[in-house]
Design an enzyme around this catalytic site. Structure first.
Site, short mmCIF file in Angstrom:
data_model
loop_
_atom_site.label_atom_id
_atom_site.label_comp_id
_atom_site.label_asym_id
_atom_site.label_seq_id
_atom_site.Cartn_x
_atom_site.Cartn_y
_atom_site.Cartn_z
N HIS A 1 -30.05 5.77 -33.69
CA HIS A 1 -31.47 6.50 -33.65
C HIS A 1 -31.34 7.79 -32.55
CE1 HIS A 1 -32.57 2.28 -34.76
NE2 HIS A 1 -32.90 2.91 -35.71
N LYS B 1 -42.50 -8.15 -41.52
CA LYS B 1 -41.16 -8.17 -41.07
C LYS B 1 -41.02 -8.86 -40.18
CE LYS B 1 -37.77 -4.66 -41.65
NZ LYS B 1 -37.29 -3.27 -42.03
N ARG C 1 -28.59 7.85 -43.57
CA ARG C 1 -26.51 7.59 -43.15
C ARG C 1 -26.55 7.69 -44.60
NH1 ARG C 1 -29.13 2.36 -40.74
NH2 ARG C 1 -30.42 2.98 -42.36
N SER D 1 -29.54 -1.86 -37.03
CA SER D 1 -29.48 -2.91 -36.19
C SER D 1 -29.51 -4.57 -36.57
CB SER D 1 -31.45 -3.00 -35.57
OG SER D 1 -31.62 -1.47 -35.33
#
Ligand code: ADP
Length: 159
Positions: A17, A41, A90, A128
């Site tokens: 990040h 979430k 990514r 994460s």
């Protein structure tokens, strides 16, 4: 003033990040890290904790501001007069989701453009969830997160 928003869960922030934020902050006048408080979430850290970690980890970047929202990202973009949303890419597998999000956001607010940016290759496998799992099992994550995040993870893992 060219303002951009970097939205995400950032639960917690990691070096992938930060890599994206450093790149984007060199291209625009101000970058707003926008912590999404997603009701569906369940996050590991509270929005306040996530903001604190971002603030501490991005002190070296002068044109950064940190905020949070439970509203639509494009609504915040409108309020902040942001011209673009920054998202990290990514793998090709990220692309489909990001493409759908970009199309929906463009429909909701045609004035805001989504920009997808690639990090340095050493961060492309980082996320994460991996950071949280490895830290819980006391693995070494020092290459992937700043000290402040390691401290917050240690506290949470020992609660
Ligand atoms: P989400 O917004 O999907 O909950 P995150 O909070 O983890 O995901 O990430 C916020 C943004 O940062 C997303 O655009 C995501 O693709 C990007 N990102 C996540 N991990 C990396 C990484 N290792 N390198 C570059 N960008 C990343």
């Amino acid at each position: 003033m060219k303002i951009v928003i970097y939205p995400g869960t950032f639960d917690p922030i990691h070096r992938g990040h930060i890599d994206i934020a450093e790149r984007a902050s060199r291209l625009f006048d101000e970058l707003i890290f926008l912590v999404a408080e997603n009701q569906q979430k369940q996050a590991f850290f509270t929005a306040e904790e996530r903001k604190e970690m971002i603030e501490e980890s991005t002190k070296h970047i002068k044109n950064i501001r940190v905020s949070s929202t439970s509203d639509l990202i494009v609504n915040v973009a409108r309020e902040e007069k942001a011209i673009a949303l920054i998202r990290g890419l990514r793998h090709v597998s990220d692309f489909e989701f990001e493409f759908q999000m970009a199309m929906m956001n463009n429909h909701l607010n045609p004035e805001v453009t989504t920009i997808l940016m690639m990090p340095d290759e050493k961060y492309i496998h980082l996320n994460s969830t991996v950071v949280k799992n490895v830290s819980k099992l006391k693995g070494d994550i020092s290459k992937y997160v700043p000290d402040v995040v390691q401290r917050y993870l240690n506290v949470k893992n020992n609660q």
